[in-house]
Design an enzyme around this catalytic site. Sequence first.
Site, PDB file in Angstrom:
ATOM      1  N   ASP A 473       6.574 -23.225  21.714  1.00  0.00           N
ATOM      2  CA  ASP A 473       5.349 -21.893  21.800  1.00  0.00           C
ATOM      3  C   ASP A 473       4.224 -22.403  22.544  1.00  0.00           C
ATOM      4  O   ASP A 473       3.842 -21.518  23.013  1.00  0.00           O
ATOM      5  CB  ASP A 473       5.248 -21.368  20.267  1.00  0.00           C
ATOM      6  CG  ASP A 473       4.575 -22.535  19.200  1.00  0.00           C
ATOM      7  OD1 ASP A 473       4.693 -23.791  19.561  1.00  0.00           O
ATOM      8  OD2 ASP A 473       3.678 -22.223  18.465  1.00  0.00           O
ATOM      9  N   ARG A 477      -1.069 -26.492  19.878  1.00  0.00           N
ATOM     10  CA  ARG A 477      -1.316 -26.511  18.409  1.00  0.00           C
ATOM     11  C   ARG A 477       0.143 -26.789  17.502  1.00  0.00           C
ATOM     12  O   ARG A 477       0.008 -27.742  16.878  1.00  0.00           O
ATOM     13  CB  ARG A 477      -1.767 -25.287  17.910  1.00  0.00           C
ATOM     14  CG  ARG A 477      -1.975 -24.828  16.528  1.00  0.00           C
ATOM     15  CD  ARG A 477      -2.613 -23.512  16.314  1.00  0.00           C
ATOM     16  NE  ARG A 477      -1.323 -22.644  16.574  1.00  0.00           N
ATOM     17  CZ  ARG A 477      -1.315 -21.539  17.452  1.00  0.00           C
ATOM     18  NH1 ARG A 477      -2.248 -21.531  18.151  1.00  0.00           N
ATOM     19  NH2 ARG A 477      -0.118 -20.788  17.323  1.00  0.00           N
ATOM     20  N   GLU A 478       1.118 -25.791  17.961  1.00  0.00           N
ATOM     21  CA  GLU A 478       2.520 -26.159  17.018  1.00  0.00           C
ATOM     22  C   GLU A 478       3.589 -26.999  18.063  1.00  0.00           C
ATOM     23  O   GLU A 478       4.154 -27.921  17.205  1.00  0.00           O
ATOM     24  CB  GLU A 478       2.784 -24.815  16.564  1.00  0.00           C
ATOM     25  CG  GLU A 478       1.938 -24.019  15.910  1.00  0.00           C
ATOM     26  CD  GLU A 478       2.336 -22.553  15.654  1.00  0.00           C
ATOM     27  OE1 GLU A 478       3.489 -22.410  15.726  1.00  0.00           O
ATOM     28  OE2 GLU A 478       1.512 -21.589  15.271  1.00  0.00           O
ATOM     29  N   ASP A 485      10.504 -16.304  20.106  1.00  0.00           N
ATOM     30  CA  ASP A 485       9.909 -16.475  21.378  1.00  0.00           C
ATOM     31  C   ASP A 485      10.945 -16.573  22.326  1.00  0.00           C
ATOM     32  O   ASP A 485      10.864 -16.027  23.594  1.00  0.00           O
ATOM     33  CB  ASP A 485       8.758 -17.711  21.256  1.00  0.00           C
ATOM     34  CG  ASP A 485       7.821 -17.451  20.432  1.00  0.00           C
ATOM     35  OD1 ASP A 485       7.897 -16.843  19.474  1.00  0.00           O
ATOM     36  OD2 ASP A 485       6.548 -17.947  20.715  1.00  0.00           O
ATOM     37  N   TRP A 550      14.148 -13.050  15.184  1.00  0.00           N
ATOM     38  CA  TRP A 550      14.132 -14.388  15.179  1.00  0.00           C
ATOM     39  C   TRP A 550      15.451 -15.162  15.185  1.00  0.00           C
ATOM     40  O   TRP A 550      15.851 -15.620  16.105  1.00  0.00           O
ATOM     41  CB  TRP A 550      12.971 -14.955  14.371  1.00  0.00           C
ATOM     42  CG  TRP A 550      11.559 -15.237  14.891  1.00  0.00           C
ATOM     43  CD1 TRP A 550      11.007 -16.187  15.325  1.00  0.00           C
ATOM     44  CD2 TRP A 550      10.732 -14.051  15.020  1.00  0.00           C
ATOM     45  NE1 TRP A 550       9.752 -15.912  15.545  1.00  0.00           N
ATOM     46  CE2 TRP A 550       9.537 -14.491  15.574  1.00  0.00           C
ATOM     47  CE3 TRP A 550      10.910 -12.551  15.027  1.00  0.00           C
ATOM     48  CZ2 TRP A 550       8.413 -13.746  15.932  1.00  0.00           C
ATOM     49  CZ3 TRP A 550       9.729 -11.800  15.533  1.00  0.00           C
ATOM     50  CH2 TRP A 550       8.609 -12.562  16.042  1.00  0.00           C
ATOM     51  N   GLU A 780      -1.398 -16.493  24.299  1.00  0.00           N
ATOM     52  CA  GLU A 780      -0.478 -16.254  23.150  1.00  0.00           C
ATOM     53  C   GLU A 780      -0.775 -14.894  22.536  1.00  0.00           C
ATOM     54  O   GLU A 780       0.018 -14.166  22.105  1.00  0.00           O
ATOM     55  CB  GLU A 780      -0.912 -17.215  22.081  1.00  0.00           C
ATOM     56  CG  GLU A 780      -0.039 -16.939  20.667  1.00  0.00           C
ATOM     57  CD  GLU A 780      -0.449 -17.890  19.766  1.00  0.00           C
ATOM     58  OE1 GLU A 780       0.460 -17.893  18.561  1.00  0.00           O
ATOM     59  OE2 GLU A 780      -1.214 -18.766  19.738  1.00  0.00           O
ATOM     60  N   HIS A 797       1.426 -19.863  26.619  1.00  0.00           N
ATOM     61  CA  HIS A 797       2.271 -19.435  25.551  1.00  0.00           C
ATOM     62  C   HIS A 797       3.055 -18.320  26.499  1.00  0.00           C
ATOM     63  O   HIS A 797       2.751 -17.469  26.738  1.00  0.00           O
ATOM     64  CB  HIS A 797       1.609 -18.695  24.476  1.00  0.00           C
ATOM     65  CG  HIS A 797       2.255 -18.517  23.200  1.00  0.00           C
ATOM     66  ND1 HIS A 797       1.860 -19.537  21.971  1.00  0.00           N
ATOM     67  CD2 HIS A 797       3.352 -17.840  22.669  1.00  0.00           C
ATOM     68  CE1 HIS A 797       2.595 -19.222  21.051  1.00  0.00           C
ATOM     69  NE2 HIS A 797       3.602 -18.281  21.439  1.00  0.00           N
TER      70      HIS A 797
END
Length: 896
Positions: A473, A477-478, A485, A550, A780, A797
């Site tokens: 993503d 951060r992640e 996505d 998702w 994002e 993102h």
Amino acid sequence: MIPSAPSTTRIVHAVRLRTNGRGAPLGIDDPMPSFSWQLAAPTPPAGQGGYTIQVAEDGDFDGTLVWDSGHVVGYEQTGVRYAGPPLASCTRYVWRARLHDIGGAASDWSEPADFETGVLDDGRWRASWISGPPVTADDVAALYLRGRLQLPAAVVRGRAYASALGWYRLFVNGTDLTGPALVPRFTPLDKVVEYQAYDVTEHFREGANIVAIAVGDGRYRGRLGVLSRRSVYGTRLAGFLQVELDLADGTSVCFTTDEGWSAGTGRITRCDPKDGEHTDLSVPDSDWLTAPQPPDRFSPAQTLPSHPRRLIAEETARVGEIGRLPAARIWRSPSGRQLADFGQNMAGVVRLRLSGPAGTRVRLTHSELLTPAGELDTDYILADKSKPWYQRDEITLDGTDTWYQPWFTIHGFRYVEIQGLTQDLTADDIEAVVLSSQLEQAGTFACSDERLTRLWHNVLWSTRSNFTDTPTDCPTRERSGWTGDIQAFTPTATGMVDAHTFLTRYLRNLALEQFPDGRVPPFVPTEASTTSTGRATWMLARTLANSTGWGDAAVLIPWNLYRYYGDHAVLERQYPSMRAWVEYMARIARNRRGLPRRVSRRRAGTLERYILDSGFHWGEWLRPGEHFPANALEGTLRGAVVATAYLAHSSRVLAQTATVLGRDRDAHHYDALSQNAREAWRAAFLHPDGTIGTDRQDDYVRALAFDLLRPAQRPRAAARLVSLIEEAGNHLATGFLSTPMLLQVLTDTGHADTAFKLLLQSSPPSWLHQVELGATTIWETWEGYTDTGEATASHNHYAYGSIACWLRETLLGITPAEPGYRHIRIAPVTGGGIKTAEGTLQTPYGIVGSDWRDNGDGGELNVTVPPGTRATVHLPDHTVHPCGPGPHTYTWKLPD
């Protein structure tokens, strides 16, 4: 017998030969590899009516011929499977193709291509996983391993098969064979681990040889995901190596990792992918890389207990260096700290020239942004404030001048802050090394509005930044492989890079991580395991594995790979996974497992069993102005309109898949399920006044894109969508799931003028607002900043970069009329004051191009159609022109 054509033949011949979608792959473990080729462009263009393939053990194709397909009638150029005797492990093969026209005349043989098998039989493995002494959960240092091999003769052929629990680098006699590649790629590491194959023929020598492996945390022990948990898969780093050498004296040697190796520590004292790398240059490298004896800090290596994880071969290009960027600016911030700006947001590391007294500590802190005060901004990415080392590399100097580049970390950044150096750096002292999966760029785009050209490049940079060891993503951060996505972005990705093998590996990970009941984790790999260290994350992934949009990645990504690459095999391979997800959705809609119903029975009546209104759902996700916690709650409480739409859509796609695979019974069953879900959706969410769901833009986008409405209902829904956009001041109000479909829905329903207004909107929320603020990647969120000017969320993102698909498929007008672009539709839509647009796309058959100029009352379109394909050209004056391969020019004149 098919006659061979003379050398002056004008019959097309095969070029750009690929095995499993890759050029000359080394170490594949597919027992039935697939072959593909493109057609050289002859004059005049000629097509293919058949082919012959030969596979041999060397290039003479005489006594070593393994398989001859014979003359096969057909125009297939992709997905042609090997059908000969079983291939041997660790063996090089050469293949070539000869093409035939419809009369049977044959071309010359193509230039040969080669591929090499890896380990096809797990019983061939002799190596052990080795590590150092047992460690505690607090240990963060890299693991260093070395072994010694004495050879009685020179090497005539050598292969090394290497892997690690962590990221590794392999050295032979001091030569780094791995380089900046971040390997092995992220897979469900408690189930499978990739290995890499190396040609080491030139690196071993007669006499003594030192083989060394350095292992860093990687995705195995490093921090993962939104929770940044460490040691999810284990605490002990380990290396694995099997070297197979053929010697000049006729003997063979198999050298492996075992208890005879040594293990110890080295100069890398911390190497977390997210936190960064700490290096002490006073600790030597030469003593463990090339010295005859291991250093005193080493001790005998220990083998790890056996584990059920399997070794699998690479399937796609490695993460590696794809470019370098010089510093565009170097200056001192108001606080006096030295900053470098590379002018582009990216994923990678910094390469830096270092000098200073021994013991000096140099700190490199990376970020995408600066604060309004001109300092490096590290707060916006939600890093744990108790971990000030986040995205930070530290180097302890040894008193010598040297170049430094970290080995086992990767950062998302445009800016780097350098502390600890007394001298001011110059552009000659620092550069950014861009890291990504080394995938070929697939498309190009430019138009008369330079902002849109910049936007397209921003999407490409976000794709590159997040197509690393799995689709992520964000690179900051992640770094998680969120299914929603990539589900939404896949059509766009196919036009940015050759994403075929990359996403095929992702789907195999998805199938491995899918729960037995069909649920799909929200991110793949799940960053979780059932071990004691990873169980908490595993339970979270299981809890969140219900969400539609998702989980539908299991169905929609394979279908899009079929649409854009013509890959029939991916449908066959992923079909059980696709079916399991749809069956799970249908079962939950029927049963609800005692959870409260959120949709009135009276509204849906007997169709209520097809309404999916229970379980956790992310929903539309991040509409403008929405924030994370409230968004998740809203998706669950009011997400039935979204979830039921995906039940209808994915079951329909599954029915189409079953038809392609010849599973007629399944096709009928899932088509009926889709029809029932569509009827239930209309009964529950299409209100008497014509409004849909909660009457938001995405409700209408989904209804129109997924064909949930009856034909007579579509114009009213499209008109309401347009009115909602107008009420918002010609701004969009969609999130991750519907934004990819928004402009295409408007165009398809006769509202291209509104689509152009959204495309060219420059006030927030919009794509061009980001561009005009100087963005070099996609954000994002639509806003990117708070009302007070503070940055928020990721600024790299790709989700909202799905606009690039519309630029390709509608502005340029290039779409596949048949799977894989065997038949191409070229139908550019002009408007918005855009005067010119041009671009290309590398399809499985070759490059297709569209280049148009609009003079107001007419225009000119130049198209390029690849050999072996045909196209249908739709001009803005609504005339239609079929055409064959080659360049073509068309003009149009609009009525007065």
